[in-house]
Design a protein around this motif. Structure first.
Motif, PDB file in Angstrom:
ATOM      1  N   ARG A 445      -7.360  -6.515  -2.030  1.00 33.21           N
ATOM      2  CA  ARG A 445      -8.539  -6.149  -2.811  1.00 33.21           C
ATOM      3  C   ARG A 445      -9.678  -6.079  -2.157  1.00 33.21           C
ATOM      4  N   VAL A 446      -9.852  -7.199  -1.113  1.00 34.00           N
ATOM      5  CA  VAL A 446     -11.091  -7.055  -0.066  1.00 34.00           C
ATOM      6  C   VAL A 446     -11.011  -6.075   0.662  1.00 34.00           C
ATOM      7  N   THR A 447      -9.588  -5.838   1.376  1.00 30.61           N
ATOM      8  CA  THR A 447      -9.713  -4.637   2.317  1.00 30.61           C
ATOM      9  C   THR A 447      -9.888  -3.383   1.541  1.00 30.61           C
ATOM     10  N   ALA A 448      -9.409  -2.969   0.344  1.00 31.89           N
ATOM     11  CA  ALA A 448      -9.447  -1.874  -0.425  1.00 31.89           C
ATOM     12  C   ALA A 448     -11.015  -1.499  -0.703  1.00 31.89           C
ATOM     13  N   GLY A 449     -11.825  -2.620  -0.852  1.00 32.68           N
ATOM     14  CA  GLY A 449     -12.919  -2.162  -1.409  1.00 32.68           C
ATOM     15  C   GLY A 449     -13.095  -1.571  -2.775  1.00 32.68           C
ATOM     16  N   ALA A 450     -14.225  -0.617  -2.890  1.00 31.90           N
ATOM     17  CA  ALA A 450     -14.178   0.123  -4.093  1.00 31.90           C
ATOM     18  C   ALA A 450     -13.065   1.019  -4.373  1.00 31.90           C
ATOM     19  N   ALA A 451     -12.366   1.292  -3.427  1.00 34.76           N
ATOM     20  CA  ALA A 451     -11.317   2.248  -3.543  1.00 34.76           C
ATOM     21  C   ALA A 451     -10.381   1.909  -4.444  1.00 34.76           C
ATOM     22  N   LEU A 452     -10.083   0.542  -4.676  1.00 32.95           N
ATOM     23  CA  LEU A 452      -9.009   0.152  -5.495  1.00 32.95           C
ATOM     24  C   LEU A 452      -9.437   0.238  -7.155  1.00 32.95           C
ATOM     25  N   PRO A 453     -10.717  -0.107  -7.364  1.00 36.01           N
ATOM     26  CA  PRO A 453     -11.153   0.067  -8.780  1.00 36.01           C
ATOM     27  C   PRO A 453     -11.287   1.649  -9.310  1.00 36.01           C
ATOM     28  N   LEU A 454     -11.742   2.456  -8.207  1.00 34.08           N
ATOM     29  CA  LEU A 454     -11.925   3.984  -8.381  1.00 34.08           C
ATOM     30  C   LEU A 454     -10.360   4.431  -8.663  1.00 34.08           C
ATOM     31  N   SER A 455      -9.657   4.079  -7.941  1.00 34.19           N
ATOM     32  CA  SER A 455      -8.116   4.638  -7.918  1.00 34.19           C
ATOM     33  C   SER A 455      -7.594   4.278  -9.262  1.00 34.19           C
ATOM     34  N   PHE A 456      -7.835   3.121  -9.579  1.00 32.80           N
ATOM     35  CA  PHE A 456      -7.310   2.326 -10.991  1.00 32.80           C
ATOM     36  C   PHE A 456      -7.773   3.289 -12.228  1.00 32.80           C
ATOM     37  N   ALA A 457      -9.135   3.468 -12.125  1.00 30.85           N
ATOM     38  CA  ALA A 457      -9.895   4.354 -13.165  1.00 30.85           C
ATOM     39  C   ALA A 457      -9.393   5.576 -13.174  1.00 30.85           C
ATOM     40  N   LEU A 458      -9.160   6.224 -12.037  1.00 33.11           N
ATOM     41  CA  LEU A 458      -8.708   7.616 -11.963  1.00 33.11           C
ATOM     42  C   LEU A 458      -7.162   7.709 -12.653  1.00 33.11           C
ATOM     43  N   GLY A 459      -6.485   6.602 -12.275  1.00 34.24           N
ATOM     44  CA  GLY A 459      -5.301   6.618 -12.688  1.00 34.24           C
ATOM     45  C   GLY A 459      -5.086   6.621 -14.212  1.00 34.24           C
TER      46      GLY A 459
END
Length: 500
Positions: A445-459
């Motif tokens: 989660r720390v490495t992914a940064g904002a990409a994780l929640p944005l990808s989750f929201a898009l999914g």
């Protein structure tokens, strides 16, 4: 008192939960058989899972009461030839019977522990008798409290009460002089250390056991006496509001009508935002006050307001899920379902409403985090906004698509997987694996940064839209929703015969 009416109300309350009682009771019996014949570890895991599931026995009476209140059937109960206190007593006792599956569902765990030599025979007898009955009685007391409060008030308007009760001692303590606060901390902070051995000795003594038994019995009795009066006062004051959130004489929704020419999705979006604003204007005022406290308040008041600001910020887009919950119970979704537009277009409208409402919610949440020392950077803001959109949209989708059968099917997968893992690797290796997975996810989660929640929201957006459309298409209000497949088929054949 009219005893015929009393027992009729009692039987009706019990009959409404007969199917759930049968299912939960069968689950408790099956878990007991598993605890007796299966290996100890498997029996303990199944017993623990069943004990957690037993909590759902208390949700059904509260849900039925909520439906009666929202659909207006309590208006009929008010004119029955029986006093409101007697009616309240019958419904509360019926709810206690509906919660009785807690007793057999708490037994399997102790049987498994006894087979594994984890507890002695005396302790097993004491636990298998006292814990299930005590849990049922205390659960009934809590259920009666929720039911009475739900009739007397609206639970949605009491969201601030638990946090206020929990934080009030801190606020009161902050107003005291420094010497008084130090004395209170010294007096009560070391109470367990100074008296822990004496309390443990007293708990296992005959007088201690008798005292705990008295508390367990007296608490539900006192709660029943008080909640009957509160329940009856709620019935006395109850008035059905057929207009739901919007008054019957309100002006036509000109904004929604003007948006129809631009597409149904935009009209639904404006409709959701307008309802959210009309239903949450009190919370918005409190939110403004909490924001002012964050800016100019004391340290204790800022700590109190920080939690409220986050909860209120999450409820801004979450208000759309509350709208869907109310519409589902009251049958208003039938009107939305009959709109001459594809269900996917209506779902897009709800999704756009969440996306727009999540923006001010995320802004307020960022302000609350900045007070606690978390900087308002672009990745943090995007992450918070994406998480808010994802969870709010998931709540809306689950509100329509999720049924009891689908819930059991989805929950069965992780339960079976975790149970198999524990049975194969053992409890110590299982706990080590869970800790390792949690640490790995934290690093990811720390490495992914904002990409994780944005990808989750898009999914969630991509996968949630067809599920939302399916749930809206399958929705049926009232008895048609609860009728079985064979009953629907027989009714269809009967209608064909009448037409002939």
């Amino acid at each position: 008192m009219n005893w015929r009416a009393f027992w009729a109300i009692f039987r009706r309350e019990v009959a409404r939960g007969r199917r759930r009682m049968e299912v939960l009771g069968a689950l408790g019996v099956g878990a007991t058989v598993c605890a007796i014949f299966a290996p100890m570890l498997i029996g303990a895991i199944v017993g623990g899972v069943v004990m957690v599931i037993s909590l759902f026995a208390m949700l059904a009476p509260l849900g039925d009461l909520r439906s009666d209140k929202m659909l207006g059937t309590l208006e009929f109960d008010r004119i029955l030839p029986i006093s409101h206190k007697a009616m309240a007593t019958a419904r509360l006792l019926g709810a206690a019977v509906r919660a009785s599956p807690i007793i057999p569902m708490c037994v399997p765990l102790f049987i498994a522990l006894y087979r594994g030599k984890e507890i002695e025979l005396t302790a097993f007898i004491a636990l298998v008798v006292s814990v299930p009955i005590g849990a049922w009685m205390m659960g009934c007391a809590f259920l009666w409290l929720l039911m009475a409060i739900n009739v007397r008030w609206n639970l949605r308007h009491l969201w601030w009460v638990p946090m206020t009760i929990g934080y009030s001692p801190t606020l009161l303590k902050s107003l005291l002089p420094a010497r008084t606060k130090a004395a209170i901390t010294e007096r009560f902070g070391t109470f367990i250390e100074r008296n822990g051995d004496q309390l443990a000795t007293f708990a296992i003594s005959p007088l201690g056991i008798a005292s705990m038994a008295f508390v367990v019995v007296a608490t539900p009795a006192a709660m029943l006496y008080g909640m009957v009066a509160l329940f009856a006062s709620g019935i006395d004051r109850y008035t059905y509001d057929a207009s739901a959130a919007v008054p019957m004489g309100a002006k036509p929704p000109k904004r929604e009508l003007a948006a129809i020419g631009r597409g149904p999705s935009l009209a639904v979006t404006r409709y959701c935002i307008r309802l959210a604003a009309e239903q949450s204007w009190r919370r918005l005022i409190i939110l403004a006050v909490c924001v002012a406290v964050l800016l100019i308040g004391t340290v204790e008041l800022k700590g109190y307001a920080t939690f409220y600001v986050r909860a209120l910020a999450a409820m801004i887009p979450g208000g759309i899920a509350i709208q869907l919950s109310t519409a589902r119970v009251r049958g208003d979704l039938e009107g939305i379902k009959q709109l001459p537009h594809p269900a996917i277009s209506i779902g897009i409208g709800y999704l756009l409403g969440i996306v727009l409402l999540a923006t001010p919610g995320a802004a307020v949440w960022v302000l609350a985090r900045s007070v606690t020392g978390i900087p308002a950077t672009v990745p943090n803001v995007l992450s918070l906004w994406a998480w808010m959109v994802a969870w709010s949209w998931m709540a809306c989708v689950m509100m329509l698509w999720l049924t009891t059968r689908r819930t059991l099917m989805i929950a069965a997968v992780p339960v079976v997987a975790l149970t198999s893992w524990v049975a194969y690797a053992g409890v110590p290796r299982f706990l080590e694996g869970i800790k390792a997975m949690a640490a790995a996810f934290g690093e990811f989660r720390v490495t992914a940064g904002a990409a994780l929640p944005l990808s989750f929201a898009l999914g969630m957006m991509v996968l949630g839209l067809p599920l939302f459309a399916q749930g809206l298409s399958e929705y049926e209000f009232g008895g048609a929703q609860k009728a079985g497949v064979w009953l629907r088929l027989l009714n269809h054949r009967r209608q064909l015969r009448l037409r002939r």
